[in-house]
Enzyme design. Sequence first.
Site, short mmCIF file in Angstrom:
data_model
loop_
_atom_site.label_atom_id
_atom_site.label_comp_id
_atom_site.label_asym_id
_atom_site.label_seq_id
_atom_site.Cartn_x
_atom_site.Cartn_y
_atom_site.Cartn_z
N LYS A 266 0.84 -1.21 0.00
CA LYS A 266 0.00 0.00 0.00
C LYS A 266 0.87 1.25 0.00
O LYS A 266 1.72 1.41 0.87
CB LYS A 266 -0.90 0.00 1.25
CG LYS A 266 -1.63 1.33 1.50
CD LYS A 266 -2.51 1.28 2.75
CE LYS A 266 -3.10 2.66 3.08
NZ LYS A 266 -3.93 2.67 4.30
N ASP A 271 -2.54 10.28 3.52
CA ASP A 271 -3.92 9.87 3.77
C ASP A 271 -4.62 10.90 4.65
O ASP A 271 -4.51 10.86 5.88
CB ASP A 271 -3.94 8.48 4.44
CG ASP A 271 -5.36 7.99 4.70
OD1 ASP A 271 -6.31 8.61 4.17
OD2 ASP A 271 -5.51 6.98 5.42
N LYS A 278 -9.91 12.90 8.39
CA LYS A 278 -9.37 12.54 9.70
C LYS A 278 -9.29 13.77 10.59
O LYS A 278 -9.17 14.89 10.08
CB LYS A 278 -7.94 11.99 9.54
CG LYS A 278 -7.86 10.62 8.91
CD LYS A 278 -6.41 10.15 8.81
CE LYS A 278 -6.31 8.79 8.16
NZ LYS A 278 -6.87 7.70 8.98
N ASP A 289 1.80 6.56 5.21
CA ASP A 289 0.81 5.59 4.75
C ASP A 289 1.25 4.89 3.46
O ASP A 289 0.50 4.10 2.89
CB ASP A 289 -0.56 6.29 4.59
CG ASP A 289 -1.73 5.36 4.87
OD1 ASP A 289 -1.53 4.32 5.53
OD2 ASP A 289 -2.84 5.69 4.42
N ASP A 348 -12.12 6.99 4.13
CA ASP A 348 -10.85 6.80 4.85
C ASP A 348 -10.40 5.32 4.83
O ASP A 348 -9.29 5.00 5.22
CB ASP A 348 -11.01 7.30 6.29
CG ASP A 348 -9.67 7.56 6.96
OD1 ASP A 348 -8.63 7.52 6.26
OD2 ASP A 348 -9.67 7.80 8.19
N GLU A 350 -9.35 3.60 2.45
CA GLU A 350 -8.88 3.68 1.06
C GLU A 350 -7.83 2.63 0.73
O GLU A 350 -7.71 2.23 -0.43
CB GLU A 350 -8.34 5.08 0.78
CG GLU A 350 -6.88 5.34 1.20
CD GLU A 350 -6.62 5.23 2.69
OE1 GLU A 350 -7.58 5.34 3.48
OE2 GLU A 350 -5.46 5.00 3.08
N ARG A 352 -7.58 -0.57 1.43
CA ARG A 352 -8.13 -1.83 0.91
C ARG A 352 -8.64 -1.68 -0.51
O ARG A 352 -8.65 -2.64 -1.28
CB ARG A 352 -9.23 -2.33 1.87
CG ARG A 352 -10.39 -1.40 1.98
CD ARG A 352 -11.26 -1.70 3.21
NE ARG A 352 -10.65 -1.19 4.45
CZ ARG A 352 -11.19 -1.34 5.65
NH1 ARG A 352 -12.33 -1.97 5.81
NH2 ARG A 352 -10.58 -0.85 6.72
N1 BES Z 1 -3.93 4.59 7.00
C1 BES Z 1 -5.04 4.36 7.85
C2 BES Z 1 -4.72 3.37 8.98
C3 BES Z 1 -3.93 3.92 10.15
C4 BES Z 1 -4.60 4.57 11.16
C5 BES Z 1 -2.59 3.69 10.27
C6 BES Z 1 -3.89 5.04 12.25
C7 BES Z 1 -1.88 4.14 11.36
C8 BES Z 1 -2.53 4.81 12.36
C9 BES Z 1 -6.20 3.77 7.04
O1 BES Z 1 -6.30 4.20 5.75
C10 BES Z 1 -7.45 4.16 7.74
O2 BES Z 1 -7.74 5.33 7.76
N2 BES Z 1 -8.17 3.18 8.29
C11 BES Z 1 -9.37 3.44 8.98
C12 BES Z 1 -10.39 2.42 8.57
C13 BES Z 1 -11.77 2.72 9.05
C14 BES Z 1 -12.34 3.92 8.30
C15 BES Z 1 -12.65 1.52 8.82
C16 BES Z 1 -9.09 3.33 10.48
O3 BES Z 1 -8.36 2.44 10.89
O4 BES Z 1 -9.57 4.19 11.22
ZN ZN Z 2 -4.57 4.81 4.85
MN MN Z 3 -7.43 6.00 5.59
#
Ligand code: BES
Ligand code: ZN
Ligand code: MN
Length: 498
Positions: A266, A271, A278, A289, A348, A350, A352
Amino acid sequence: MQTTVVVQALEEIDVDALVVVSFDKDSAGGGLGDGAAKRVDATIGWLSELYASGEFKGKSLETALLHRPPTFKARRLAAIGAGKPEKLTTAEVRKIAGAALRFLKPKGVHTIALALDEAFAGPASVAAAIEGAILGDYEPDQYKTDKSDAGRIDSYTLLVPAVDAAIEAAARRAAIVAESQNYARALATEPGNAMTPTILADRARAMAVEQGLECEVLDRARMEQLGMGALLGVAQGSNEPPYLIVVRYRPEGSEGAGTHLALVGKAVTFDSGGISIKPSDKMDLMKFDMAGGAAVLGAMRAIAQLKPALTVTGFVPAVENMPGGRAQRPGDIVKTLSGKTVEVVNTDAEGRMILADAMTYARNLGCTHIVDAATLTGAIVVALGDIYTGLFPSEDAFASRVAAAAEAAGEKMWRMPVDDEYKEALKSTYADLPNVGNRKGGAITAAMFLKEFTSGAPWVHLDIAGTAWLDDAKPYLAKGPSGAPVRTLVRLATSWNG
Ligand code: BES
Ligand code: ZN
Ligand code: MN
């Protein structure tokens, strides 16, 4: 930093600092062991005095320093604690080497020698000591104009009782792997303005040329033609064009028969969350990210030099996730390359989306096995912290293979469930799948989503959201990007045989 392995008398080595490994004072020989520490002590009595004073106990990664030791050519002697000798694993040797280097580096030391005693001077220990030093040497300071605080190590020498071909091979291999891990860390350190998908693609091309790998970069027009609606949907809120970077390694003399390993990383260069934006607190971290993509490029860099006997292709979907005027909206439905439709409930989620299209593409190109590495969920950070990477396998045999590679490489991974019962949470009224489940088991439902795009291939998903970044420095590693899981990916490819 130049690394070498030599056989030389302790007294004769001409360096700024000579490091000896000393054990817990409650262990055999009062902590002096049966190698360099004992020899140093027999000559100048320094260590037994340190132990007697209580100033140094030989606990893991404890340090002591002596200037101008009599009878030694080295300008300084350093002792590094190693705890109990029976607990001296290769992982511990890696830490010792890194911690000793990081202890000496800011002190105006430019040349270091570390003595490895007979009991831990085989190929695995030599490799760990070289990896530890090279990894310890890395600083995320490419933007600091004044780098003097960190110091600079020019040469690092391992003193061993004997050198043979196996040790030399292990040392060479370790240097390649650790330098490739630092290469990945340097990519992940770059801020979002200096690491756009375009720049990442340029860096990948340059690396491929340097290492003799093939590199192909799919642009937006090509991805539209192919039908990568999930990846393109994420990219559409940003002014930065998306790319799918493909880097190929082919072993000599193979016509592509048999195993074809896909490493998918990825690479969201920043992000913001998109329209499901966020919170601003710590949003700056989201420049990392793309750490999965960086790790895949780092692994490919090492694989190019180590030349394993199987075909390996790296896939790095690179996008920026932004809330621009053309951004995808929550509720939008996109068609993935696989043909499945996805309802973008949360923009968010994204990672996947871009991995789904990249994995389908890998399967379309004939990949038989897939490992993906992704900073995918905050949920895995809550579950495992920054110590263990979450390992989500589609089947036992491949899970064991990847877990064995991680173990051998000294990267901690914890197997997580991939169970169809969790698929209950992935129901969309309007499309084949939603891109998020409910809050429960967030790291697992993310993995369940990805599994829909593997078309039955053995697959392991590595959620590195917790382990790819260190919020605080360790004695043996700078804070910032860790370079996980480069060593595991390389080990997986190079230990495949058959
Ligand atoms: N890049 C983030 C995951 C992340 C979050 C990595 C915090 C490191 C620290 C990912 O794209 C994301 O935003 N995931 C969301 C998914 C949710 C919307 C289902 C998350 O984990 O909050
Ligand atoms: Zn992300
Ligand atoms: Mn995200």
